[in-house]
Design a protein around this motif. Structure first.
Motif, short mmCIF file in Angstrom:
data_model
loop_
_atom_site.label_atom_id
_atom_site.label_comp_id
_atom_site.label_asym_id
_atom_site.label_seq_id
_atom_site.Cartn_x
_atom_site.Cartn_y
_atom_site.Cartn_z
N PRO A 61 17.08 24.12 -3.54
CA PRO A 61 18.62 23.91 -2.73
C PRO A 61 18.66 25.17 -1.95
N ASN A 62 18.30 26.33 -2.34
CA ASN A 62 18.20 27.54 -1.61
C ASN A 62 17.47 27.52 -0.24
N ASP A 63 16.42 26.61 -0.29
CA ASP A 63 15.34 26.36 0.80
C ASP A 63 15.86 25.36 1.84
N SER A 64 16.65 24.48 1.38
CA SER A 64 17.15 23.47 1.99
C SER A 64 17.16 23.54 3.56
N HIS A 65 18.02 24.26 3.98
CA HIS A 65 18.19 24.63 5.55
C HIS A 65 17.10 25.18 5.94
N LEU A 66 16.33 25.79 5.53
CA LEU A 66 14.99 26.16 6.15
C LEU A 66 14.21 25.00 6.34
N LEU A 67 14.18 24.28 5.18
CA LEU A 67 13.04 23.37 5.38
C LEU A 67 13.56 22.10 6.34
N VAL A 68 14.95 21.77 6.33
CA VAL A 68 15.56 21.10 7.49
C VAL A 68 15.25 21.66 8.92
N ASN A 69 15.50 22.91 9.14
CA ASN A 69 15.08 23.43 10.34
C ASN A 69 13.64 23.32 10.75
N LEU A 70 12.52 23.53 9.79
CA LEU A 70 11.31 23.27 10.06
C LEU A 70 10.96 21.81 10.38
N THR A 71 11.59 20.91 10.00
CA THR A 71 11.28 19.71 10.09
C THR A 71 11.89 19.16 11.48
N LEU A 72 13.05 19.61 11.90
CA LEU A 72 13.58 19.48 13.07
C LEU A 72 12.54 19.94 14.22
N ASP A 73 12.13 21.19 13.98
CA ASP A 73 11.14 22.08 14.74
C ASP A 73 9.79 20.96 15.16
N LYS A 74 9.53 20.61 13.97
CA LYS A 74 8.26 19.74 13.92
C LYS A 74 8.46 18.49 14.75
N ILE A 75 9.45 17.70 14.60
CA ILE A 75 9.78 16.55 15.33
C ILE A 75 10.19 16.86 17.01
N LEU A 76 10.60 17.87 17.05
CA LEU A 76 10.98 18.42 18.26
C LEU A 76 9.74 18.95 19.15
N ARG A 77 8.85 19.48 18.35
CA ARG A 77 7.41 19.64 19.26
C ARG A 77 6.76 18.32 19.45
N LEU A 78 6.94 17.54 18.64
CA LEU A 78 6.13 16.10 18.89
C LEU A 78 7.10 15.47 19.96
N GLN A 79 8.12 15.40 20.23
CA GLN A 79 8.86 14.86 21.13
C GLN A 79 8.73 15.72 22.50
N ASN A 80 8.56 17.08 22.40
CA ASN A 80 7.86 17.85 23.68
C ASN A 80 6.47 17.93 24.12
N GLU A 81 5.91 17.90 23.09
CA GLU A 81 4.16 18.07 23.39
C GLU A 81 3.46 16.89 23.13
N GLY A 82 3.91 16.02 22.23
CA GLY A 82 3.27 14.90 21.52
C GLY A 82 2.29 15.16 20.81
N THR A 162 17.50 17.75 17.63
CA THR A 162 18.46 18.57 17.17
C THR A 162 19.85 18.11 17.56
N LYS A 163 19.98 17.00 18.62
CA LYS A 163 21.07 16.76 19.24
C LYS A 163 22.08 15.65 18.48
N GLN A 164 21.47 14.73 17.53
CA GLN A 164 22.02 13.82 16.65
C GLN A 164 21.04 13.78 15.36
N TYR A 165 21.68 13.99 14.49
CA TYR A 165 21.16 13.53 13.19
C TYR A 165 22.12 13.97 12.06
N ILE A 166 21.71 13.08 10.86
CA ILE A 166 22.77 13.51 9.72
C ILE A 166 22.15 14.03 8.58
#
Length: 174
Positions: A61-82, A162-166
Motif C-alpha cells: 500500500p505504501n507503493d500504490s501512488h508511485l505505481l499508479v503514477n508509473l502506470t499513467l506515465d507509461k500510458i501517456l508515453r504510449l499516447q504521445n509517442e506510440g 492523466t486528465k480523467q481516471y478513477i
C-alpha cells in the motif's frame, strides 16, 4: 467489430508495457492486468462502442501512488509517442498464439457461440455473426501499426490519460 478487437490488442500492449515498468524495472509487483469491459454497448451496429479499461495490480500500500503514477506515465508515453514496431509485432505474435491455443478449447467455442448471439452484428444467423467477428479480428490485426495504436489510444482513453481516471486502492485491515 474491428474496434472491439483493436481495444483487446491495445489492452495487451498496455499490459506488457505496464508490467515491464512495475515488475521488471521497479520490482514492485509481479503482474499487472489490463482488462476491457464493453458491456455498456447498445445492440446497434451504428452506435459508438462504450466501455472501460481497467488496470489492476497488487502492491505494498505504501507503493500504490508511485505505481499508479508509473502506470499513467507509461500510458501517456504510449499516447504521445506510440509503441515501437517491435512492441506491435510482439503483441500480434502473442495474440495469435493465444488465439491458436484457444481454438483447441471447448470453453472458447462456447464463449464464441454465446458471444455471436449477443453480438452487435447478430441478425438471426450465428454463423454470420461469428464470421463478422473473425473479419473484425483480421482487420484489427492488419491495421495494428504503431501509428494506429497511438491514435486509437488517444481516441479511446482521455488524452492525456492523466486528465480523467478513477483510482481505487484497497487497503488491508490493520
Amino acid at each position: 467489430m474491428e474496434d472491439v478487437h483493436l481495444v483487446n490488442l491495445l489492452c495487451k500492449l498496455m499490459e506488457e508495457n505496464i508490467t515491464g515498468v512495475l515488475r521488471l524495472q521497479h520490482g514492485k509487483t509481479y503482474v499487472a492486468q489490463v482488462c476491457e469491459f464493453l458491456g455498456f454497448n447498445n445492440p446497434s451496429r451504428e452506435s459508438e462502442i462504450r466501455g472501460e479499461i481497467k488496470v489492476v495490480f497488487s502492491c505494498d500500500p505504501n507503493d500504490s501512488h508511485l505505481l499508479v503514477n508509473l502506470t499513467l506515465d507509461k500510458i501517456l508515453r504510449l499516447q504521445n509517442e506510440g509503441p515501437s514496431t517491435e512492441e506491435v509485432l510482439t503483441i500480434l505474435k502473442t495474440e495469435q498464439k493465444e488465439h491458436d491455443d484457444a481454438l483447441q478449447d471447448n470453453e472458447y467455442w462456447l464463449a464464441m457461440i454465446l458471444g455471436s448471439y449477443r453480438s452487435r452484428s447478430y441478425s438471426g444467423d450465428v454463423g454470420a455473426s461469428f464470421e463478422d467477428d473473425n473479419e473484425g479480428r483480421a482487420r484489427a490485426r492488419d491495421n495494428f501499426t504503431p501509428a494506429k495504436a497511438q491514435s486509437t489510444l488517444q481516441r479511446i482513453i482521455p488524452f492525456p490519460c492523466t486528465k480523467q481516471y478513477i483510482l481505487a486502492i484497497q487497503m488491508p485491515e490493520s
